[in-house]
Design a protein around this motif. Sequence first.
Motif, PDB file in Angstrom:
ATOM      1  N   TYR A   1      -4.346 -14.980   2.230  1.00  0.00           N
ATOM      2  CA  TYR A   1      -3.116 -14.194   2.120  1.00  0.00           C
ATOM      3  C   TYR A   1      -1.921 -15.111   2.337  1.00  0.00           C
ATOM      4  O   TYR A   1      -1.943 -15.912   3.276  1.00  0.00           O
ATOM      5  N   PRO A   2      -0.876 -15.013   1.507  1.00  0.00           N
ATOM      6  CA  PRO A   2      -0.777 -14.178   0.297  1.00  0.00           C
ATOM      7  C   PRO A   2      -1.524 -14.824  -0.862  1.00  0.00           C
ATOM      8  O   PRO A   2      -1.701 -16.038  -0.904  1.00  0.00           O
ATOM      9  N   SER A   3      -1.944 -13.996  -1.812  1.00  0.00           N
ATOM     10  CA  SER A   3      -2.625 -14.504  -3.004  1.00  0.00           C
ATOM     11  C   SER A   3      -2.484 -13.485  -4.117  1.00  0.00           C
ATOM     12  O   SER A   3      -2.181 -12.312  -3.872  1.00  0.00           O
ATOM     13  N   GLU A   4      -2.706 -13.946  -5.334  1.00  0.00           N
ATOM     14  CA  GLU A   4      -2.630 -13.048  -6.484  1.00  0.00           C
ATOM     15  C   GLU A   4      -3.718 -11.984  -6.415  1.00  0.00           C
ATOM     16  O   GLU A   4      -3.513 -10.843  -6.794  1.00  0.00           O
ATOM     17  N   GLU A   5      -4.882 -12.377  -5.896  1.00  0.00           N
ATOM     18  CA  GLU A   5      -6.018 -11.454  -5.880  1.00  0.00           C
ATOM     19  C   GLU A   5      -5.892 -10.377  -4.817  1.00  0.00           C
ATOM     20  O   GLU A   5      -6.200  -9.210  -5.057  1.00  0.00           O
ATOM     21  N   TYR A   6      -5.402 -10.758  -3.621  1.00  0.00           N
ATOM     22  CA  TYR A   6      -5.391  -9.817  -2.504  1.00  0.00           C
ATOM     23  C   TYR A   6      -3.996  -9.383  -2.072  1.00  0.00           C
ATOM     24  O   TYR A   6      -3.866  -8.527  -1.198  1.00  0.00           O
TER      25      TYR A   6
ATOM     26  N   GLY B   1       5.364 -18.488   6.520  1.00  0.00           N
ATOM     27  CA  GLY B   1       4.445 -19.310   7.281  1.00  0.00           C
ATOM     28  C   GLY B   1       3.347 -19.881   6.417  1.00  0.00           C
ATOM     29  O   GLY B   1       3.542 -20.136   5.222  1.00  0.00           O
ATOM     30  N   ASP B   2       2.175 -20.090   7.000  1.00  0.00           N
ATOM     31  CA  ASP B   2       1.035 -20.675   6.289  1.00  0.00           C
ATOM     32  C   ASP B   2       0.353 -19.645   5.398  1.00  0.00           C
ATOM     33  O   ASP B   2       0.518 -18.439   5.571  1.00  0.00           O
ATOM     34  N   VAL B   3      -0.445 -20.172   4.479  1.00  0.00           N
ATOM     35  CA  VAL B   3      -1.387 -19.307   3.769  1.00  0.00           C
ATOM     36  C   VAL B   3      -2.502 -18.987   4.763  1.00  0.00           C
ATOM     37  O   VAL B   3      -3.118 -19.882   5.336  1.00  0.00           O
ATOM     38  N   MET B   4      -2.732 -17.705   4.982  1.00  0.00           N
ATOM     39  CA  MET B   4      -3.642 -17.265   6.039  1.00  0.00           C
ATOM     40  C   MET B   4      -5.073 -17.087   5.531  1.00  0.00           C
ATOM     41  O   MET B   4      -5.297 -16.603   4.410  1.00  0.00           O
ATOM     42  N   SER B   5      -6.032 -17.463   6.378  1.00  0.00           N
ATOM     43  CA  SER B   5      -7.438 -17.205   6.113  1.00  0.00           C
ATOM     44  C   SER B   5      -7.847 -16.024   6.991  1.00  0.00           C
ATOM     45  O   SER B   5      -7.829 -16.124   8.218  1.00  0.00           O
ATOM     46  N   ILE B   6      -8.170 -14.905   6.357  1.00  0.00           N
ATOM     47  CA  ILE B   6      -8.420 -13.654   7.075  1.00  0.00           C
ATOM     48  C   ILE B   6      -9.863 -13.200   6.866  1.00  0.00           C
ATOM     49  O   ILE B   6     -10.321 -13.043   5.736  1.00  0.00           O
ATOM     50  N   ASP B   7     -10.558 -12.981   7.984  1.00  0.00           N
ATOM     51  CA  ASP B   7     -11.931 -12.468   7.939  1.00  0.00           C
ATOM     52  C   ASP B   7     -11.887 -10.950   7.848  1.00  0.00           C
ATOM     53  O   ASP B   7     -11.483 -10.268   8.794  1.00  0.00           O
ATOM     54  N   THR B   8     -12.303 -10.417   6.699  1.00  0.00           N
ATOM     55  CA  THR B   8     -12.288  -8.964   6.482  1.00  0.00           C
ATOM     56  C   THR B   8     -13.694  -8.370   6.500  1.00  0.00           C
ATOM     57  O   THR B   8     -13.898  -7.262   6.016  1.00  0.00           O
ATOM     58  N   ALA B   9     -14.658  -9.110   7.049  1.00  0.00           N
ATOM     59  CA  ALA B   9     -16.058  -8.657   7.020  1.00  0.00           C
ATOM     60  C   ALA B   9     -16.240  -7.296   7.677  1.00  0.00           C
ATOM     61  O   ALA B   9     -17.052  -6.482   7.225  1.00  0.00           O
ATOM     62  N   ALA B  10     -15.482  -7.028   8.748  1.00  0.00           N
ATOM     63  CA  ALA B  10     -15.612  -5.746   9.444  1.00  0.00           C
ATOM     64  C   ALA B  10     -15.184  -4.583   8.563  1.00  0.00           C
ATOM     65  O   ALA B  10     -15.623  -3.446   8.768  1.00  0.00           O
ATOM     66  N   LEU B  11     -14.328  -4.855   7.573  1.00  0.00           N
ATOM     67  CA  LEU B  11     -13.822  -3.794   6.700  1.00  0.00           C
ATOM     68  C   LEU B  11     -14.544  -3.755   5.358  1.00  0.00           C
ATOM     69  O   LEU B  11     -14.830  -2.679   4.836  1.00  0.00           O
ATOM     70  N   THR B  12     -14.799  -4.936   4.789  1.00  0.00           N
ATOM     71  CA  THR B  12     -15.329  -5.009   3.426  1.00  0.00           C
ATOM     72  C   THR B  12     -16.757  -5.504   3.343  1.00  0.00           C
ATOM     73  O   THR B  12     -17.411  -5.339   2.310  1.00  0.00           O
ATOM     74  N   GLY B  13     -17.236  -6.153   4.424  1.00  0.00           N
ATOM     75  CA  GLY B  13     -18.569  -6.729   4.394  1.00  0.00           C
ATOM     76  C   GLY B  13     -18.625  -8.083   3.706  1.00  0.00           C
ATOM     77  O   GLY B  13     -19.701  -8.683   3.593  1.00  0.00           O
ATOM     78  N   GLU B  14     -17.478  -8.595   3.261  1.00  0.00           N
ATOM     79  CA  GLU B  14     -17.451  -9.880   2.573  1.00  0.00           C
ATOM     80  C   GLU B  14     -17.630 -11.020   3.578  1.00  0.00           C
ATOM     81  O   GLU B  14     -16.904 -11.088   4.567  1.00  0.00           O
TER      82      GLU B  14
ATOM     83  N   SER C   1       0.851  -1.184   0.000  1.00  0.00           N
ATOM     84  CA  SER C   1       0.000   0.000   0.000  1.00  0.00           C
ATOM     85  C   SER C   1       0.880   1.225   0.000  1.00  0.00           C
ATOM     86  O   SER C   1       2.086   1.149   0.221  1.00  0.00           O
ATOM     87  N   SER C   2       0.293   2.401  -0.220  1.00  0.00           N
ATOM     88  CA  SER C   2       1.077   3.633  -0.240  1.00  0.00           C
ATOM     89  C   SER C   2       1.724   3.882   1.109  1.00  0.00           C
ATOM     90  O   SER C   2       2.827   4.411   1.193  1.00  0.00           O
ATOM     91  N   SER C   3       1.031   3.511   2.207  1.00  0.00           N
ATOM     92  CA  SER C   3       1.590   3.720   3.536  1.00  0.00           C
ATOM     93  C   SER C   3       2.676   2.721   3.846  1.00  0.00           C
ATOM     94  O   SER C   3       3.569   2.978   4.639  1.00  0.00           O
ATOM     95  N   ALA C   4       2.629   1.533   3.210  1.00  0.00           N
ATOM     96  CA  ALA C   4       3.595   0.483   3.502  1.00  0.00           C
ATOM     97  C   ALA C   4       4.897   0.674   2.739  1.00  0.00           C
ATOM     98  O   ALA C   4       5.941   0.196   3.150  1.00  0.00           O
ATOM     99  N   SER C   5       4.870   1.370   1.623  1.00  0.00           N
ATOM    100  CA  SER C   5       6.029   1.442   0.744  1.00  0.00           C
ATOM    101  C   SER C   5       7.212   2.179   1.356  1.00  0.00           C
ATOM    102  O   SER C   5       8.324   2.054   0.880  1.00  0.00           O
ATOM    103  N   VAL C   6       6.997   2.952   2.423  1.00  0.00           N
ATOM    104  CA  VAL C   6       8.085   3.731   3.003  1.00  0.00           C
ATOM    105  C   VAL C   6       8.825   2.970   4.098  1.00  0.00           C
ATOM    106  O   VAL C   6       9.777   3.478   4.650  1.00  0.00           O
ATOM    107  N   VAL C   7       8.371   1.749   4.451  1.00  0.00           N
ATOM    108  CA  VAL C   7       8.977   0.989   5.527  1.00  0.00           C
ATOM    109  C   VAL C   7      10.055   0.074   4.971  1.00  0.00           C
ATOM    110  O   VAL C   7       9.840  -0.667   4.016  1.00  0.00           O
ATOM    111  N   THR C   8      11.245   0.108   5.590  1.00  0.00           N
ATOM    112  CA  THR C   8      12.356  -0.734   5.163  1.00  0.00           C
ATOM    113  C   THR C   8      12.088  -2.180   5.544  1.00  0.00           C
ATOM    114  O   THR C   8      11.548  -2.463   6.611  1.00  0.00           O
ATOM    115  N   ARG C   9      12.481  -3.113   4.676  1.00  0.00           N
ATOM    116  CA  ARG C   9      12.269  -4.538   4.949  1.00  0.00           C
ATOM    117  C   ARG C   9      13.076  -4.977   6.169  1.00  0.00           C
ATOM    118  O   ARG C   9      14.267  -4.723   6.276  1.00  0.00           O
ATOM    119  N   THR C  10      12.406  -5.641   7.130  1.00  0.00           N
ATOM    120  CA  THR C  10      13.035  -6.118   8.354  1.00  0.00           C
ATOM    121  C   THR C  10      13.467  -7.569   8.184  1.00  0.00           C
ATOM    122  O   THR C  10      12.813  -8.338   7.473  1.00  0.00           O
TER     123      THR C  10
END
Length: 256
Positions: free
Chosen positions: A188-193, A169-182, A23-32
């Motif tokens: 994550y990670p995935s090509e789509e998200y 680590g693992d491929v994560m299953s993330i509930d984004t309903a509070a943000l997107t309503g989905e 994201s635009s906010s993430a691009s300024v952080v150096t890789r740890t």
Amino acid sequence: MASAAASEGAFADEEAPEVTKQSSSASVVTRTDAFHGLTGSQVEESREKNGPNEIPVETTPLYALFLRQFTGFMAFLIELAAIISISVQDYADFGILCGMLLINGCLGFREEYHAKKSLDELANTIESMITVLRDGKAVEIKTTDLVPGDVAFLVGGVVISADIMWLRGDVMSIDTAALTGEPIPRKYPSEEYGELMLSGSTVKAGECYGQVMATGTNTEIGQAQADVMKDKAVKVESVFYQKIMLVVQAVILTSL
């Protein structure tokens, strides 16, 4: 803590993939370093630069919230009409006008109270504990102490309290309903998200390490709340509302 240590050993031989989406906010952080995390000096430097991982919430007393409903041009007109009515001993009109003021105030108070309550609940979601890697060791800290660059350990049931980039680590299953309503969790990670897991979402399944890319008001949800606060400071009236107010004002002025 034991789970974090076990997962550290399980993931020790894995290579951290390159970040492909940010994201635009993430691009300024150096890789740890995904296996070592930040050093103590890096944590202090990041905290000094970015501040605590908190979303500021406007603190308005309930009595002030209620009294605020009786301010504004329309409210002042009705109050003026009520004063004139009582001065000429027109008690019927005075009662009607006071009833209008009270009903309007109660409805406005109810709406603003529920909005305030939702913002408070949103801010409280980041007040918990999380495991991070610092100086090569797994330590448990308050989520308000997270800083950009931290390597955090995410497991099922955790509410993500910062914008975090998946590292290993693992491929994560993330509930984004509070943000997107989905209703269906995202992978994550995935090509789509991509790889960036947003603050306010919940881990449904999987274990991984991720790098904190943005905290507090620099997160996607933090920026959204900042926009809400701006909208509350600037009152925007629709054309329909303006026309209704003109009609009401004309009726009130005619009756005086």
